[in-house]
Every structure is written in C-alpha cells, then in structure tokens.
Design an enzyme around this catalytic site. Sequence first.
Site, PDB file in Angstrom:
ATOM      1  CE  LYS A   1      -1.196   1.395  12.888  1.00 33.19           C
ATOM      2  NZ  LYS A   1      -2.140   0.857  11.919  1.00 33.19           N
TER       3      LYS A   1
ATOM      4  CD  GLU B   1      -1.043   0.599   3.677  1.00 30.28           C
ATOM      5  OE1 GLU B   1      -1.570   1.722   3.543  1.00 30.28           O
ATOM      6  OE2 GLU B   1      -1.169  -0.078   4.716  1.00 30.28           O
TER       7      GLU B   1
ATOM      8  CB  SER C   1     -11.127   0.750   8.857  1.00 33.44           C
ATOM      9  OG  SER C   1     -10.435   0.794   7.631  1.00 33.44           O
TER      10      SER C   1
HETATM   11  N1  PSU Z   1      -1.480   0.722   9.633  1.00 32.89           N
HETATM   12  C1  PSU Z   1      -0.227   1.237   9.700  1.00 32.89           C
HETATM   13  N2  PSU Z   1       0.030   2.380   9.058  1.00 32.89           N
HETATM   14  C2  PSU Z   1      -0.905   2.984   8.301  1.00 32.89           C
HETATM   15  C3  PSU Z   1      -2.223   2.415   8.203  1.00 32.89           C
HETATM   16  C4  PSU Z   1      -2.468   1.293   8.894  1.00 32.89           C
HETATM   17  O1  PSU Z   1       0.654   0.688  10.365  1.00 32.89           O
HETATM   18  O2  PSU Z   1      -0.598   3.995   7.700  1.00 32.89           O
HETATM   19  C5  PSU Z   1      -3.226   2.995   7.247  1.00 32.89           C
HETATM   20  C6  PSU Z   1      -3.590   1.880   6.245  1.00 32.89           C
HETATM   21  O3  PSU Z   1      -3.526   2.430   4.951  1.00 32.89           O
HETATM   22  C7  PSU Z   1      -5.019   1.527   6.605  1.00 32.89           C
HETATM   23  C8  PSU Z   1      -5.515   2.885   7.041  1.00 32.89           C
HETATM   24  O4  PSU Z   1      -5.739   0.988   5.537  1.00 32.89           O
HETATM   25  O5  PSU Z   1      -4.434   3.388   7.848  1.00 32.89           O
HETATM   26  C9  PSU Z   1      -6.792   2.805   7.812  1.00 32.89           C
HETATM   27  O6  PSU Z   1      -7.347   4.089   7.858  1.00 32.89           O
HETATM   28  P1  PSU Z   1      -8.864   4.271   8.346  1.00 32.89           P
HETATM   29  O7  PSU Z   1      -8.833   3.876   9.801  1.00 32.89           O
HETATM   30  O8  PSU Z   1      -9.150   5.733   8.138  1.00 32.89           O
HETATM   31  O9  PSU Z   1      -9.706   3.381   7.482  1.00 32.89           O
HETATM   32 MN    MN Z   2     -12.372   5.690   9.866  1.00 26.65          MN
END
Ligand code: PSU
Ligand code: MN
Length: 301
Positions: free
Chosen positions: A159, A25, A140
């Site tokens: 996380k 990604e 997410s």
């Molecule tokens: N985990 C990491 N670093 C990141 C992310 C996740 O260690 O940068 C990013 C990934 O791209 C994941 C996104 O898909 O955060 C999730 O964001 P949200 O919670 O807004 O969906």
């Molecule tokens: Mn979100």
Amino acid sequence: MTFAPVLSPEVSAAQKAGSAIVALESTIITHGMPYPQNLQTARRVESELRSAGATPATIAVIDGNLHAGLTDEQLQSLAKARDVAKLSSADLAACMAQGRTGATTVAATMIAAHLAGIAVFATGGIGGVHKGAEHSFDISADLRELSQTPVTVVAAGAKAILDVPKTLEVLETLGVPVIAYRQQSFPAFWSATSDLIAPLRMDNAADIAAAHKMRARLGLPGGQLVANPIPTNAEIPQSVMSPVIAQATAEATAQGISGKAVTPFLLQRIFELTEGRSLDANIELVLNNARLAAAIARELI
Ligand code: PSU
Ligand code: MN
C-alpha cells in the site's frame, strides 16, 4: 510431530484429493474493511477461488483453535465482531494457548498455511515499512515472515500508505523474491503502476510455480511476493490517492496512533476520505489476486 490446524471438510477433501488450495487471511475481514462489505468480499473471494479451480482456506483462530477453512457461520461472526484480536507472528501462540479468538495477518496466515501444507496465499496488500520508520521503527512482521516461511503470497504490491522504496529494500535484504506480474513496474495497490521497477517480472503462473519449487530444491527458506497489479478499469490514479494518504498519515501522527492500530486506522480514514472508492478498488484487487493465486496453486499440484 508438527502441529496440524483444524481443516474444514472442504479443505480436508481437497488435501486428500491432492487438488489446489489457496489460503486467505482474516485480518482483512476484521480490521481491513467495514461490515458488511467485509463479509460480502470474503464470500466473493472464496467463490472466485472455487470457480478458478482452487479450494479456499480462510485462516483464523477461533476459541484457541487454528482453523484452515471456515464455515459461513464462522465467517459471519468474525465479520460482525468488534473486538477480535489482530494476530501477527508474535501473537499467534499466546492467543491459541489462552483459548481466544483472533484474525490472522499476512505473517500469521503464512505460518498457518505452511502448517496446513498450503503453498499459496492470496491477499490485498502486505504490511511493510511505514513512512517515518527511521523514527518509529514500524516495520511489519509480514516482511520477516516472507523471508522464513515457504509460502507464495499474491498481493497488489504494498500500500502507498507505506514507504514503498524502503519496503522493497528490506525485502531485498531479507532475500525475498519480489515478482511483478506481467509488467516491469511495482504495483501501488490502488494504482496499477508506480515509478518503482520491481526486481523480477514473470508473465505466467507456471513460471511463478517453478520458481517456488526451485527455492525448495535449493533449501532456501522463505516465500515469494507476487505483485499483481489491480485491473486498470478498477484503479484509482496515484494523483488522487497521494493527497488522501498524506492527510490520513498526518492525522495518525497527530493523534499518536501507533503499533497494531496504524494500518487499520489509515485504511479506515482513506475509506472515509475517498467516500468508499478505496474500498471498491480494494475489493476488485483482492478478487484479481485470488484468480492468479488459484492459477499458481494449480501449477504446483
Ligand atoms: N492490506 C490490506 N488490508 C489489510 C491488511 C493489509 O489491504 O487489512 C492487513 C494485513 O493483515 C497485513 C496487516 O498483514 O494489515 C499488516 O499490519 P501491520 O502493518 O500492523 O503489520
Ligand atoms: Mn507495525
């Protein structure tokens, strides 16, 4: 005719040869780590994949084009850019239609990987159900994408900034297999273990690849989440992380941070509060995930 992403020469050659390819990604580069560690890590992950016998395909939208595989110049300009959009499932098409540039989250990377015929994807941690989601509804799109796009995603668990028990419940509801690698416990990103038992456990890449293929034979939509624990020599104990996460979360709430900004805000604050230690662990776990993803991709050939 389905849409085909722009392949780098390296990815295109691997596809013609039928050799292993692993998607990566780009949101982790633009929103997950500070410069210059983001660029160094992106390059190290790519070379780790090559040494493990797989071709890296970093996914991003550049000037409206969906790329699978980036040149070093493209990686550099993403890593240095300050205003790149964060693209999840809902944002991908609009960004492309408008000819803009954006970094793909886990969800959007899965979509692109599948369009490029890539079945395995390595990242750090997936997005999930945020703490307080019963009020904010912040869940997410990564979880829904896992339930409908057939890509096996290797991550170090979810996380601890998330509500991990709720994240596992939603994954179960959505029919997503959650496979802990070589242990019972669901890993907690910066820490190798947690007090949660993962629904499934597998001990080698061949079993994970076989399960991926069986889902396709059964006509089941969606992918698999492989939860690969951080190497213990690089982990930060939960006792150290818990108060840091609590403080970062409280600050996000107090400052009214919401939507797309939540995850990047928390990662940046945790980086500051641990004086960079969280970033060192993050880098090691991504490299470790790349190695396992390469092994799975090789089993899928
Ligand atoms: N985990 C990491 N670093 C990141 C992310 C996740 O260690 O940068 C990013 C990934 O791209 C994941 C996104 O898909 O955060 C999730 O964001 P949200 O919670 O807004 O969906
Ligand atoms: Mn979100």
